[in-house]
Design a protein around this motif. Structure first.
Motif, PDB file in Angstrom:
ATOM      1  N   VAL A   1       1.005  -1.262  -0.419  1.00  0.00           N
ATOM      2  CA  VAL A   1      -0.116   0.072  -0.766  1.00  0.00           C
ATOM      3  C   VAL A   1       0.773   1.184  -0.070  1.00  0.00           C
ATOM      4  CG1 VAL A   1      -2.057   0.736   1.198  1.00  0.00           C
ATOM      5  CG2 VAL A   1      -2.064  -1.649   1.262  1.00  0.00           C
ATOM      6  N   ALA A   2       0.259   2.017  -1.002  1.00  0.00           N
ATOM      7  CA  ALA A   2       1.579   3.291  -0.826  1.00  0.00           C
ATOM      8  C   ALA A   2       0.632   4.493  -1.421  1.00  0.00           C
ATOM      9  CB  ALA A   2       2.698   3.153  -1.973  1.00  0.00           C
ATOM     10  N   GLU A   3       1.085   6.082  -0.996  1.00  0.00           N
ATOM     11  CA  GLU A   3      -0.129   7.164  -1.121  1.00  0.00           C
ATOM     12  C   GLU A   3       0.783   7.289  -2.404  1.00  0.00           C
ATOM     13  OE1 GLU A   3       3.228  10.390   1.073  1.00  0.00           O
ATOM     14  OE2 GLU A   3       1.068   9.487   2.749  1.00  0.00           O
ATOM     15  N   PRO A   4      -0.395   8.070  -3.445  1.00  0.00           N
ATOM     16  CA  PRO A   4      -0.110   8.017  -5.419  1.00  0.00           C
ATOM     17  C   PRO A   4       1.498   8.792  -5.071  1.00  0.00           C
ATOM     18  CG  PRO A   4      -2.081   8.369  -4.744  1.00  0.00           C
ATOM     19  CD  PRO A   4      -1.370   8.395  -3.250  1.00  0.00           C
ATOM     20  N   GLY A   5       2.029   8.413  -6.036  1.00  0.00           N
ATOM     21  CA  GLY A   5       3.060   8.566  -6.921  1.00  0.00           C
ATOM     22  C   GLY A   5       4.004   7.621  -5.784  1.00  0.00           C
ATOM     23  N   ARG A   6       4.479   7.242  -4.811  1.00  0.00           N
ATOM     24  CA  ARG A   6       5.286   6.100  -4.249  1.00  0.00           C
ATOM     25  C   ARG A   6       4.771   5.070  -4.508  1.00  0.00           C
ATOM     26  NH1 ARG A   6       5.627   9.007   1.899  1.00  0.00           N
ATOM     27  NH2 ARG A   6       7.907   8.241   1.701  1.00  0.00           N
ATOM     28  N   GLU A   7       4.249   4.606  -5.152  1.00  0.00           N
ATOM     29  CA  GLU A   7       4.061   2.962  -5.439  1.00  0.00           C
ATOM     30  C   GLU A   7       5.044   2.346  -6.047  1.00  0.00           C
ATOM     31  OE1 GLU A   7       1.616   5.491  -8.652  1.00  0.00           O
ATOM     32  OE2 GLU A   7       2.137   5.441  -6.321  1.00  0.00           O
ATOM     33  N   PRO A   8       5.624   1.440  -6.229  1.00  0.00           N
ATOM     34  CA  PRO A   8       6.289   0.467  -6.688  1.00  0.00           C
ATOM     35  C   PRO A   8       6.097   0.201  -8.244  1.00  0.00           C
ATOM     36  CG  PRO A   8       5.118  -1.543  -5.555  1.00  0.00           C
ATOM     37  CD  PRO A   8       4.750   0.485  -5.259  1.00  0.00           C
ATOM     38  N   PRO A   9       7.027   0.275  -9.286  1.00  0.00           N
ATOM     39  CA  PRO A   9       6.961  -0.274 -10.778  1.00  0.00           C
ATOM     40  C   PRO A   9       6.683  -1.544 -10.508  1.00  0.00           C
ATOM     41  CG  PRO A   9       9.365   0.410  -9.919  1.00  0.00           C
ATOM     42  CD  PRO A   9       8.832   0.618  -8.403  1.00  0.00           C
ATOM     43  N   LEU A  10       5.214  -1.468 -11.258  1.00  0.00           N
ATOM     44  CA  LEU A  10       5.443  -3.011 -11.849  1.00  0.00           C
ATOM     45  C   LEU A  10       6.446  -4.086 -12.060  1.00  0.00           C
ATOM     46  CD1 LEU A  10       1.569  -2.358 -12.222  1.00  0.00           C
ATOM     47  CD2 LEU A  10       2.986  -3.092 -10.079  1.00  0.00           C
ATOM     48  N   SER A  11       7.279  -3.002 -13.384  1.00  0.00           N
ATOM     49  CA  SER A  11       8.027  -3.907 -13.990  1.00  0.00           C
ATOM     50  C   SER A  11       9.693  -3.965 -14.056  1.00  0.00           C
ATOM     51  CB  SER A  11       8.062  -3.482 -15.829  1.00  0.00           C
ATOM     52  OG  SER A  11       8.877  -1.427 -15.176  1.00  0.00           O
ATOM     53  N   GLY A  12       9.631  -3.538 -11.776  1.00  0.00           N
ATOM     54  CA  GLY A  12      11.234  -3.075 -11.459  1.00  0.00           C
ATOM     55  C   GLY A  12      10.909  -5.388 -10.372  1.00  0.00           C
ATOM     56  N   ASN A  13      11.840  -4.587  -9.554  1.00  0.00           N
ATOM     57  CA  ASN A  13      12.579  -5.004  -9.115  1.00  0.00           C
ATOM     58  C   ASN A  13      11.689  -5.202  -7.580  1.00  0.00           C
ATOM     59  OD1 ASN A  13      13.826  -8.077  -6.690  1.00  0.00           O
ATOM     60  ND2 ASN A  13      15.895  -6.920  -7.146  1.00  0.00           N
ATOM     61  N   LEU A  14      10.218  -6.011  -6.842  1.00  0.00           N
ATOM     62  CA  LEU A  14       9.782  -5.786  -6.351  1.00  0.00           C
ATOM     63  C   LEU A  14      10.397  -6.842  -4.962  1.00  0.00           C
ATOM     64  CD1 LEU A  14       5.991  -6.110  -7.632  1.00  0.00           C
ATOM     65  CD2 LEU A  14       7.817  -3.642  -7.318  1.00  0.00           C
ATOM     66  N   ALA A  15      11.201  -7.262  -4.812  1.00  0.00           N
ATOM     67  CA  ALA A  15      11.966  -8.046  -3.495  1.00  0.00           C
ATOM     68  C   ALA A  15      11.736  -7.030  -2.177  1.00  0.00           C
ATOM     69  CB  ALA A  15      13.257  -8.535  -3.920  1.00  0.00           C
ATOM     70  N   GLY A  16      11.445  -7.718  -2.005  1.00  0.00           N
ATOM     71  CA  GLY A  16      11.738  -6.989  -0.144  1.00  0.00           C
ATOM     72  C   GLY A  16      10.277  -5.826   0.175  1.00  0.00           C
ATOM     73  N   VAL A  17       9.374  -5.718  -0.919  1.00  0.00           N
ATOM     74  CA  VAL A  17       8.397  -4.089  -0.903  1.00  0.00           C
ATOM     75  C   VAL A  17       7.201  -4.993  -0.236  1.00  0.00           C
ATOM     76  CG1 VAL A  17       6.931  -3.491  -2.253  1.00  0.00           C
ATOM     77  CG2 VAL A  17       9.950  -3.162  -3.444  1.00  0.00           C
ATOM     78  N   GLY A  18       6.490  -4.213   0.430  1.00  0.00           N
ATOM     79  CA  GLY A  18       5.517  -4.746   1.206  1.00  0.00           C
ATOM     80  C   GLY A  18       5.374  -6.204   2.370  1.00  0.00           C
TER      81      GLY A  18
ATOM     82  N   GLU B   1      10.752   2.308  -1.642  1.00  0.00           N
ATOM     83  CA  GLU B   1      10.290   2.619  -0.431  1.00  0.00           C
ATOM     84  C   GLU B   1       9.777   2.533  -0.079  1.00  0.00           C
ATOM     85  OE1 GLU B   1       9.720   6.815   2.477  1.00  0.00           O
ATOM     86  OE2 GLU B   1      10.295   7.336  -0.074  1.00  0.00           O
ATOM     87  N   ASN B   2       9.624   1.243   1.254  1.00  0.00           N
ATOM     88  CA  ASN B   2       8.572   0.520   1.793  1.00  0.00           C
ATOM     89  C   ASN B   2       7.966   1.140   3.123  1.00  0.00           C
ATOM     90  OD1 ASN B   2       7.551  -1.717   1.728  1.00  0.00           O
ATOM     91  ND2 ASN B   2       8.549  -2.683   2.939  1.00  0.00           N
ATOM     92  N   VAL B   3       6.794   1.733   1.513  1.00  0.00           N
ATOM     93  CA  VAL B   3       5.939   3.168   3.137  1.00  0.00           C
ATOM     94  C   VAL B   3       5.379   2.592   3.749  1.00  0.00           C
ATOM     95  CG1 VAL B   3       4.586   5.085   2.656  1.00  0.00           C
ATOM     96  CG2 VAL B   3       6.131   5.132   1.344  1.00  0.00           C
ATOM     97  N   ASP B   4       5.422   2.658   5.103  1.00  0.00           N
ATOM     98  CA  ASP B   4       4.698   2.173   5.864  1.00  0.00           C
ATOM     99  C   ASP B   4       3.386   2.853   6.609  1.00  0.00           C
ATOM    100  OD1 ASP B   4       3.181  -0.258   7.703  1.00  0.00           O
ATOM    101  OD2 ASP B   4       4.857   0.336   9.629  1.00  0.00           O
ATOM    102  N   LEU B   5       2.651   2.839   5.758  1.00  0.00           N
ATOM    103  CA  LEU B   5       1.032   3.375   5.741  1.00  0.00           C
ATOM    104  C   LEU B   5      -0.352   3.140   7.058  1.00  0.00           C
ATOM    105  CD1 LEU B   5      -0.137   4.421   2.366  1.00  0.00           C
ATOM    106  CD2 LEU B   5       1.359   5.907   3.788  1.00  0.00           C
ATOM    107  N   LEU B   6      -0.586   1.903   7.336  1.00  0.00           N
ATOM    108  CA  LEU B   6      -1.141   1.189   7.754  1.00  0.00           C
ATOM    109  C   LEU B   6      -0.842   0.419   9.245  1.00  0.00           C
ATOM    110  CD1 LEU B   6      -2.967  -0.407   5.162  1.00  0.00           C
ATOM    111  CD2 LEU B   6      -3.872   1.041   6.238  1.00  0.00           C
ATOM    112  N   GLY B   7       0.387   1.175   9.050  1.00  0.00           N
ATOM    113  CA  GLY B   7       1.420  -0.023  10.680  1.00  0.00           C
ATOM    114  C   GLY B   7       1.401  -1.751  10.830  1.00  0.00           C
ATOM    115  N   LEU B   8       1.730  -2.123   9.069  1.00  0.00           N
ATOM    116  CA  LEU B   8       1.608  -3.547   8.489  1.00  0.00           C
ATOM    117  C   LEU B   8       3.016  -4.098   8.585  1.00  0.00           C
ATOM    118  CD1 LEU B   8      -0.788  -3.662   5.999  1.00  0.00           C
ATOM    119  CD2 LEU B   8      -1.268  -3.995   8.640  1.00  0.00           C
ATOM    120  N   PHE B   9       4.251  -3.305   8.441  1.00  0.00           N
ATOM    121  CA  PHE B   9       6.052  -3.850   8.124  1.00  0.00           C
ATOM    122  C   PHE B   9       6.776  -3.411   9.856  1.00  0.00           C
ATOM    123  CE2 PHE B   9       5.099  -1.739   4.040  1.00  0.00           C
ATOM    124  CZ  PHE B   9       3.380  -2.702   3.403  1.00  0.00           C
TER     125      PHE B   9
END
Length: 356
Positions: A159-176, A348-356
């Protein structure tokens, strides 16, 4: 891969994906592209990747998109979806597969289907399976065949704020959060918390690959250990291509209703996409519109010849046993000596919900 990227210019694999709202089928090409579709409920970005299982030499060489990601893993494919909701969902959200027509199921196929569904239900619990309504028996609005699951059936979530979401074609290891890396209980609780009240001000990223080691979309076969050494024609389960990936909500009150069917009139469809392989093309045009109150019979649909969807060999079916279809009882995939991922910058792993 030796740094030679000349193959990218001509590469195109047999997978075709046709989301609702898209005029032509999407294709996996040498240079990955993030596609975007939109409707009244949400805007969806998507990326699909698949190992070239039809070409052993190419698979070994790594000359295919996302080889740096798929090459050393058990998964055959992965789909990544990114949602920006235009209105807050009010019902219960499901994700999974559905068909656009009723498929009679009997004999060994019925037993194999029951085993597969039971395996998922034992693990997922809160899922919904239906063989759909037979149009020769049910009059009026009919339910389509479907197997759908809660959102925590996805394998990775962010989960991220608009503009801080991960690129879908990139390396998502460790994201979320990842179900295999963070543990099933923690992951399920986190996804339930985050999606209990979805915000229109946030971007939700979902990745799905759990069943991919058992389903080869390119070859249109059920593979990977259902029965040692046996491959099953996926047509015996779906009646023929395409199948539809779907995400929708139904009213929460449906759980207490006498008639619990997921009828088209009860759904708010966030995402729906037809999927098939040109090696095993559909015989009727994939439905680009959302389902209506009555399911269209296959004989009412036009011919596919103008779409040049390809042709391929038929395979013979065989029965299957139950197993862990979602990978919930397995260890994380091995990723020893992975190919280098393209440089896309740190997410950037944005912890908006206190999940990480």
């Amino acid at each position: 891969m030796g740094g030679d990227t000349a193959w990218e210019e001509s590469y195109e694999d047999p997978v075709r994906v046709l989301p609702h709202g898209c005029p032509t089928p999407l294709r996996i090409r040498g240079k990955p592209q993030v596609e975007e579709v939109s409707n009244d409920l949400c805007t969806v970005k998507l990326v699909m990747m698949h190992r070239p299982t039809h070409d052993a030499a190419r698979d070994k060489s790594g000359e295919y998109p996302f080889s740096w990601h798929l090459g050393e893993r058990k998964r055959l494919w992965e789909i990544r979806l990114q949602f920006k909701f235009h209105r807050q969902p009010q019902g219960k959200i499901f994700w999974g597969l559905e068909l656009d027509r009723f498929v009679p199921v009997s004999g060994m196929t019925k037993q194999a289907q029951k085993a597969l569904v039971s395996a998922c239900q034992r693990i997922v619990g809160d899922c919904y399976h239906t063989n759909g309504d037979d149009p020769s028996v049910v009059q009026g609005e009919r339910e389509s065949p479907a197997f759908v699951m809660p959102l925590w059936a996805f394998d990775q979530f962010h989960v991220a704020e608009p503009g801080r979401e991960p690129p879908l074609s990139g390396n998502l290891a460790g994201v979320g959060l990842s179900r295999s890396e963070d543990g099933v209980s923690k992951y399920i609780n986190a996804v339930k918390t985050a999606t209990a009240s979805i915000s229109t001000d946030l971007v939700y990223t979902f990745c799905f690959w759990g069943v991919s080691k058992f389903l080869d979309i390119i070859k249109w076969e059920v593979v990977g250990g259902l029965m040692p050494g046996v491959k099953l024609d996926f047509d015996k389960f779906c009646g023929g291509p395409p199948v539809y990936c779907t995400m929708y909500e139904v009213p929460k009150e449906l759980e207490q209703a006498a008639d619990k069917r997921h009828l088209p009139s009860r759904k708010n469809q966030f995402f729906r996409a037809a999927a098939w392989s040109t090696l095993k093309p559909p015989s009727v045009v994939p439905t680009m519109a959302l389902p209506t109150a009555a399911t269209t019979a296959p004989s009412d649909l036009p011919d596919l010849s103008a779409l040049n969807l390809g042709s391929g060999p038929q395979t013979q079916p065989a029965p299957a046993d139950a197993l862990d279809l979602l990978g919930l009882e397995t260890q994380p995939e091995s990723a020893t000596a992975p190919r280098a991922a393209p440089a896309t910058g740190k997410v950037e792993n944005v912890d908006l919900l206190g999940l990480f």
